[in-house]
Scaffold this active site. Structure first.
Site, mmCIF file in Angstrom:
data_model
loop_
_atom_site.group_PDB
_atom_site.id
_atom_site.type_symbol
_atom_site.label_atom_id
_atom_site.label_comp_id
_atom_site.label_asym_id
_atom_site.label_seq_id
_atom_site.Cartn_x
_atom_site.Cartn_y
_atom_site.Cartn_z
ATOM 1 N N SER A 173 16.775 -37.645 -5.774
ATOM 2 C CA SER A 173 17.822 -36.830 -6.386
ATOM 3 C C SER A 173 17.476 -36.620 -7.854
ATOM 4 O O SER A 173 16.739 -37.417 -8.439
ATOM 5 C CB SER A 173 19.179 -37.537 -6.269
ATOM 6 O OG SER A 173 20.161 -36.904 -7.067
ATOM 7 N N TYR A 212 24.966 -44.407 -6.863
ATOM 8 C CA TYR A 212 24.100 -43.415 -6.231
ATOM 9 C C TYR A 212 22.840 -43.187 -7.056
ATOM 10 O O TYR A 212 21.728 -43.198 -6.526
ATOM 11 C CB TYR A 212 24.862 -42.096 -6.035
ATOM 12 C CG TYR A 212 24.064 -41.047 -5.287
ATOM 13 C CD1 TYR A 212 23.949 -41.108 -3.902
ATOM 14 C CD2 TYR A 212 23.421 -40.010 -5.959
ATOM 15 C CE1 TYR A 212 23.211 -40.159 -3.197
ATOM 16 C CE2 TYR A 212 22.686 -39.056 -5.274
ATOM 17 C CZ TYR A 212 22.583 -39.137 -3.899
ATOM 18 O OH TYR A 212 21.842 -38.195 -3.208
#
Length: 245
Positions: A153, A166
């Site tokens: 990400s 995350y």
């Protein structure tokens, strides 16, 4: 690789496992791989979603896929060992592993972080992927040009406020990719990562509820990079962090 075009039979004869294959990017990747000749092993926690993907692949004339119902939040190392043994027995090898399943968790200030939610994110996004990869390495070594692809990400390459667990988990994902790539450098097994970027998925909608999804790329739009890393065209590419957009 954003404009990469694979031959229609580029994945013919390959066995590829996709985690989180029930929807979003995982579903699209599984269907895309099957369309190019791969027998896809669909792994996810919701059987009905996996069955729907199975039916779509079968209806399109792709190789009959396999289904592995598994909740990565609760699965044990033995579960992954058993899965690896089954794949070895049924298919004799595993050519590709796409680590796509991820848990977003709770976004918010670090000082208010819920450690239970933090542990869940780390379990799914890091620990489960490590256990699964460890178990599958022996059967992947049996393939001619195996490929492991981790999903990263943007917040796993540059930290961002409020992305907490995350973001931390995706930094760990990049680290796991680099460790494995270095360990297998010079062998026939390659390991890389993909940052899919802002994509029209339910996870993105949960993170950005006010965003207009019509402004985002669809999972189908970003498939060229996924295809490239699973075909033999990337056989010499190892330890690289790709952007799909």
């Amino acid at each position: 690789m954003l404009e990469y075009q694979a031959k229609s039979d580029a994945l013919q004869g390959k066995i590829i496992l996709v985690t989180g294959a029930g929807d979003g990017i995982g579903k699209t990747a599984a269907i895309t791989f099957a369309r190019h000749g791969a027998l896809v092993v669909l792994l996810g926690k919701t059987v009905s979603k996996l069955e729907a993907v199975y039916d779509e692949i079968e209806a399109s004339g792709g190789p009959k896929p396999a289904i592995v119902p598994l909740d990565m939040k609760g699965a044990t190392e033995q579960n992954y060992k058993d899965m690896a043994e089954t794949i070895a027995e049924q298919f004799g090898k595993l050519d590709g592993l796409l680590h796509n399943a991820s848990l977003l968790g709770v976004l918010g200030p670090f000082e208010h972080m819920d450690m239970g939610a933090f542990n869940d994110v780390m379990q799914v996004n890091v620990t489960a992927q490590a256990m699964m990869t460890k178990a599958l390495l022996p059967v992947m070594k049996l393939a001619e040009k195996p490929s492991i692809v981790f999903t990263s990400s943007g917040v796993g390459r540059q930290g961002r406020s409020y992305w907490g667990a995350y973001a931390i988990s995706k930094f760990a994902t990049e680290g796991m990719m680099q460790v494995l790539a270095h360990e297998f450098d010079g062998t026939h097994l390659r390991v890389n990562s993909i940052n899919p970027g802002a994509t029209r998925t339910s996870m993105r909608a949960n993170a950005y509820p006010a965003e207009n999804p019509a402004t985002l790329k669809t999972p189908a739009d970003i498939m060229p990079t996924y295809l490239y890393l699973m075909t033999d065209d990337s056989a010499e590419v190892n330890g690289q962090a790709f952007n799909a957009q």
